[in-house]
Design a protein around this motif. Structure first.
Motif: not given
Length: 107
Positions: A47-62
């Motif tokens: 679950e922590a890995m999934q949350a980290e992936i979501c955070r990185v995708m949000e941060e780097q999306g633009n």
């Protein structure tokens, strides 16, 4: 020496895959307590890995979107012009809203 056991519900679901539960109505399986502790630790780490992936995708999306646009520069779009015109405003609005709809991420 016999290890203490705990009752669990075990199953395999189309959406979750293999799972365990200690709060289900029917706890039909007995597993060693140390095994359940390993499963719980693995679930927490996943679950922590999934949350980290979501955070990185949000941060780097633009940045990823800008990189994609830069790579496409000068190449014709693979989307039909009528579809692009029909949906470009809606897509732009959704991209702007993504920051407002951010999911809460565990720390």
């Amino acid at each position: 020496m016999n290890e203490e056991t705990v009752k669990v519900d075990l199953g395999d679901d189309f959406y979750q895959g293999a799972y365990f539960s200690t709060t289900a109505t029917y706890l039909d399986y007995e597993v060693p307590k140390s095994q359940l502790e390993r499963w719980e630790a693995a679930k927490t780490a996943y679950e922590a890995m999934q949350a980290e992936i979501c955070r990185v995708m949000e941060e780097q999306g633009n940045r990823v979107l800008a990189l994609h646009m830069e790579r496409r520069k000068g190449q014709p779009s693979s989307v039909l012009p009528a579809i692009q015109v029909a949906y470009e405003d809606a897509i732009a609005r959704m991209l702007e809203q993504s920051q407002l709809l951010r999911k809460e991420q565990p720390e």
